[in-house]
Motif scaffolding. Sequence first.
Motif, PDB file in Angstrom:
ATOM      1  N   HIS A 456       0.820  -1.202   0.000  1.00 47.63           N
ATOM      2  CA  HIS A 456       0.000   0.000   0.000  1.00 47.63           C
ATOM      3  C   HIS A 456       0.863   1.265   0.000  1.00 47.63           C
ATOM      4  O   HIS A 456       0.442   2.312  -0.490  1.00 47.63           O
ATOM      5  N   GLU A 457       2.075   1.177   0.549  1.00 42.83           N
ATOM      6  CA  GLU A 457       2.946   2.349   0.551  1.00 42.83           C
ATOM      7  C   GLU A 457       3.453   2.662  -0.855  1.00 42.83           C
ATOM      8  O   GLU A 457       3.466   3.825  -1.281  1.00 42.83           O
ATOM      9  N   ALA A 460       0.601   4.181  -2.725  1.00 44.41           N
ATOM     10  CA  ALA A 460       0.371   5.578  -2.361  1.00 44.41           C
ATOM     11  C   ALA A 460       1.428   6.486  -2.980  1.00 44.41           C
ATOM     12  O   ALA A 460       1.106   7.576  -3.493  1.00 44.41           O
ATOM     13  N   GLN A 461       2.692   6.071  -2.966  1.00 46.07           N
ATOM     14  CA  GLN A 461       3.741   6.888  -3.573  1.00 46.07           C
ATOM     15  C   GLN A 461       3.526   7.043  -5.076  1.00 46.07           C
ATOM     16  O   GLN A 461       3.794   8.106  -5.654  1.00 46.07           O
ATOM     17  N   ARG A 480       1.572   9.078   4.966  1.00 47.55           N
ATOM     18  CA  ARG A 480       2.376   8.165   4.153  1.00 47.55           C
ATOM     19  C   ARG A 480       1.519   7.416   3.138  1.00 47.55           C
ATOM     20  O   ARG A 480       1.998   7.077   2.071  1.00 47.55           O
ATOM     21  N   THR A 481       0.270   7.133   3.528  1.00 51.27           N
ATOM     22  CA  THR A 481      -0.590   6.389   2.594  1.00 51.27           C
ATOM     23  C   THR A 481      -1.929   7.075   2.355  1.00 51.27           C
ATOM     24  O   THR A 481      -2.709   6.611   1.535  1.00 51.27           O
ATOM     25  N   ASP A 482      -2.210   8.170   3.052  1.00 50.84           N
ATOM     26  CA  ASP A 482      -3.499   8.839   2.891  1.00 50.84           C
ATOM     27  C   ASP A 482      -3.465   9.762   1.688  1.00 50.84           C
ATOM     28  O   ASP A 482      -2.413  10.310   1.311  1.00 50.84           O
ATOM     29  N   GLN A 495      -7.795   6.270   3.302  1.00 52.51           N
ATOM     30  CA  GLN A 495      -6.642   5.521   3.817  1.00 52.51           C
ATOM     31  C   GLN A 495      -6.413   4.324   2.890  1.00 52.51           C
ATOM     32  O   GLN A 495      -7.262   3.449   2.780  1.00 52.51           O
ATOM     33  N   ASP A 497      -4.431   1.822   3.144  1.00 53.02           N
ATOM     34  CA  ASP A 497      -3.732   0.701   3.786  1.00 53.02           C
ATOM     35  C   ASP A 497      -4.225  -0.652   3.268  1.00 53.02           C
ATOM     36  O   ASP A 497      -3.447  -1.585   3.118  1.00 53.02           O
TER      37      ASP A 497
END
Length: 1357
Positions: A456-457, A460-461, A480-482, A495, A497
């Motif tokens: 998930h990170e 998100a990036q 970081r992931t929102d 979120q 995640d």
Amino acid sequence: MGTPLLQIKGTEATVVTTDGKNIVADISSIYPKDTEAPPAGVDDMTKLAYLHEPGVLYNLASRFALNEIYTYTGNILIAVNPFRRLPHLYDIHMMEQYKGAAFGELNPHLFAVADTCYRAMINEQGSQSILSNPVLEAFGNAKTVKNNNSSRFGKFVEIQFDKHGKISGAAVRTYLLERSRVCQVSDPERNYHCFYMLCAAPAEDVKKFKLGDPRAFHYLNQTNCYEVANVDDAREYLETRNAMDVVGISQDEQDAIFRVVAAILHLGNIEFIKGKDSDSSKLKDEKSLNHLQTAAELLMCDEKALEDSLCKRVIVTPDGNITKPLDQAAAALSRDALAKTIYSRLFDWIVDKINNSIGQDPDATSLIGVLDIYGFESFKINSFEQLCINLTNEKLQQHFNQHVFKMEQEEYTREEINWSYVEFVDNQDVLDLIEKKPGGIIALLDEACMFPKSTHETFAQKMYQTYKGHKRFSKPKLARTDFTVNHYAGDVTYQADQFLDKNKDYVVAEHQALLDASKCHFVANLFPPLPEETSKQSKFSSIGTRFKQQLQALMETLNTTEPHYIRCVKPNAVLKPGIFENDNVLNQLRCGGVLEAIRISCAGYPTKRTFDEFLDRFGMLAPEVMDGSDEKSACIAICDRMGLKGYQIGKTKVFLRAGQMAELDARRTEVLANAARRIQRQIRTHLTRKEFISLRRATIHMQKLWRARLARKLYEHMRREDASIRVQKHVRAHAARKSYTNLQAAAIAIQTGLRAMATRNEYRHRRRNKAATIVQTQWRRFHALSAYNQQKKSTLTLQCLWRAKVARKELRKLRMAARETGALKEAKDKLEKRVEELTWRLDFEKHLRIDLEEAKGQEIAKLQNALHEMQEKLDEAHAAIIQEKEAAKIAIEQAPPVIKEVPVVDNTKLELLTNRNEELEGEIRDLNRRVEEFEQKYTEVQNQSKAILKEVEESQQKASQLQETIERLELNLSNLESENQVLRQQALVASTNEDLSEEMKILKSKIRDLESENENLRIQKAVVEQIISPKQISAQLKSFDNGHQTEEEHQTTKVEHQRIKESEPLPSLLTKQRSLTDRQQENHDILIKCLTEDKRFDKSRPVAACIVYKSLLQWRSFEADKTNIFDRIIHTIRSSIESQDNIKDLAYWLSTTSTILFLLQNTIKASNTPNAASHRNRTSPITLFGRMAQGFRTSSTGMGISSGYSGMEGKPNTQSKIEAKYPALLFKQHLTACVEKIYGTIRDSLKKEISPFLNLCIQAPRSARTRSIRGASKNIHSNIVAKQQASNTHWQSIVNNLGHTLGILSENYVPPMITRKIFSQVFSFINVQLFNRYAATSSLNPHYTNRITFQNNRSSL
């Protein structure tokens, strides 16, 4: 909203809020209010003069306060939830009003939208759709933060119509069930309702599925919310079961559904710990093992295979399969994946089952679709489900905006105005951000799911880099992931995640193989076998892409229909009535797109007024243009004079830009203010002049009055001075005359007293003696009258208490009798007699009160006469004294002056007479006091009589209410009797076999011969042994007919009780009554003993039945209003036949009860002659034994036999019938029920005895035929002959059983009609069994089937 403005300083204004506070606000944040809008608001908010958010909110709040929950915004219907029941809004009358009515003609309503859809479909041949908020369902709804019954899936219901406009089919389409809720629930939300319903199910279901408190299950105890206010999960479970029955889900399928739901709960309680290796796992403890075993048992799969599928994974390689153990976290994820997959497959199966049950019409010409889908969601934690839901709402909002803009364009075109420069803001950029391919969020998510190492990170990036400059996408600080998306309803932070896990939709191969091999057919069908290339390993499938495809198909369907919008609004967050929260409602209006529609309207011409409305409101701005010009020209002249720019004039309306309505209202207010000031000036001048004139007139009048007062004062002084001189003269003369008069009166008084002393003393002595005699006479009379009245009052009180006791006992019996539907009419008759008795009591109380009043009047008259006589005597005494005084005076004058008398003796007599006079006066005062006490007691008795009269009137009212209840029960009874008659006729028709063979006809002819023989036996004379002696009968008749009083005797007893004297002792009557009761009880015991022990027959009749009938007849029990002998007889019969297997005893009791029933039928008749017609309808013989009794009565009348064992021969006399009371009629009904029960027991016993032989008779030919086919021609003839002989043996056994039963019935002299009916039904049972068993073989050899059937019957005969 709607707050008054106090003052304005520069750019700030002071206003008063609704709670009474003064606040200072910027003028730019204050909106004008439509002062001419009605207090209750407008039904269509497009009619508002100022179309802005505060105006819309104030209008909804005003209508909500009056329970007006529906409001239009154009063709959009806004519904505000009242959180209370308003049944008048949805009744049949309301629906009929909106049928065919034009849209907007009546008040806003849901029926108007539905009728508009249907009419448009019929008239325009086009499909319609209604977009509404979620509809609740048991397996798709759950409690969320904002809604106690939130739909966690989308649903589109298609209602299909044929070319005639009639419903021809329907279908349900579902979208994106929130599967993650099965395993993850956040506080204070709940899981799906079905889990809690199953935990609250009845005890037997909870035990069957091995469930309990929801707090004991991991999937339910992640939150502290287990119950929903005003929702009963147990009742919802039963209603869900009923709904499943309606849609065609069988009981087995229902059990399988809830077994799967229970298995999911047990799966959630399976916990794992580390195994022997670091990357392996195993069950945590015995508790987890028990839940694993329970889940495997409910899913009917292998326990070891279930454990392996959770703790291990098989990897397919070219070299072979490799089993990889899963660690603790992976095993938990595997468990949750299995639970979500099972629930999702179960939900899809239910939807498919509903669609199959409803049925679809592929040839439908049009449809009406109802879109029931989730609304816009924004929580503290928003995941993948919220992104899909908000994507749906963005799509629907775009469709909604386009529709609203289209309506605006249509109105502009219809009014022929220029609208080309009106801007339209679209939300296509948000849709592209989420669903565009490639480059959208869903596309990036699918790409990340394809790579095993993606997290998930990294996802998100990737989004941060791709949408760095997008105006609708932003990254929260320190996140970081929102990520945040700017939707039409506001910013929502998601979120990421669990985005990757929730987007993957695949079934683990081990799970698929495990459940496909389930022994439960239902579970195996949920997991059909996969293709060979996909069955060995898991294959990725994107939920987001599939949802996007479903959403695109939905939008294509909506684009082909004419939409109608319904927006539901919750007025408060506490879900209570009468509360309207402005911020909450405004947020929902914004999320529902209503404010966006208002913004679109404001972008063009938000204010639209017809010419006549515009002139009525603003005609005062240019009065000169109102005369001599048309409406359109006048409107143009007013707008130009006010200097408006950019307005448009249509064909029938004036279109104003935003703010122009406020400008016109300001000018209008200024004109009105100037006119008001001019009117006020004229009125103030008129009032001031009127006050001055009135003051001057009052001053002149005051001066005139003051001068007149001074003149009157001078005259009064002169008159008083003259009067004082005259008064002094008359006072002096009066004083001299008064002194002389006093001296003269004193002398005369002394002379009078001395002369009358002797005469007065003598008179007082005689007067005292006579007064004492009179007082004694009156006292004795008063004492006797008081004693009589007290006795009379006590008698009445005792009678009232006794009647109240009897009434309460009758009420208890009436309540017991009301349960018997057959005795309702008799209860009514009894109540009518009770009402008559109460009426008689009321009349009696009235007469008693009149008698008391007359007695009081006579007593008062006598006392007044006595006082009058005493007064006359006193006057005579005074006259005698005066005469004596005169005589004494004359004697004194004539007497010589030398003689002097000494009045010694006279003074003693005077004192004695004085004392005697005082005693008499005291006795008179005592007598007056007693008269007052008598009057007081009479007043109390009168008040008690009024109270009793009031109680009697209340009793009459209760009796009338009870009579109405009985009439309603009679109506229900008649309906039940008609249904019962239809069912019995159907049963008789079903049991009749029309195709009788010749052998059956011969059998029936023999049965008729037996019946004729039994009838000949019945025709013989009946002689009954006299058991009771004449002396005993006469004694019983004298003792109130064995304790039963008739109505006339009851009335006579009442009169006798009222005539009881004071000296008669009450215990003697009670002792006599107890002796009669004991004697009656002994007679009852003897009769019951005779019924149970004497089982003899005399001339084909049971002796006990004749004795019972004669005893009841001689005791006159049939005419009694209350007795217990009937209950004892019925109890004795029921206890004797209960659990009785001996057919001989049953035959004896059948003969006895039928004989008693026959005698009752020919002896008693129903009471209440005016209601004979209704009684005949109610007691008509609709049952078998009712027709039997009627047949007995008809046959006995036609043949001239005795109508009862009364010893009379020949034709019965109808006038000798007894008018039966309610207990006798109830006894007759209970007796009929006993006869039917005994009859059914004997018939079923006979069927049970012949069933084994009948089965052997049926199976023998079949086996013979089978072996004859297999063995070709070998020993065919010998086998057939052997089997036929065996069949004949079985048929002979059946005939022997029938003959044995017939012999028992004949020995006990059972009526031939009952015997014939028993054997007719048994033969019908044999025919049905033969037909059902040989129907399958009729195609092979029908001739043989018919022949063997008839041959068996012939052999039986």
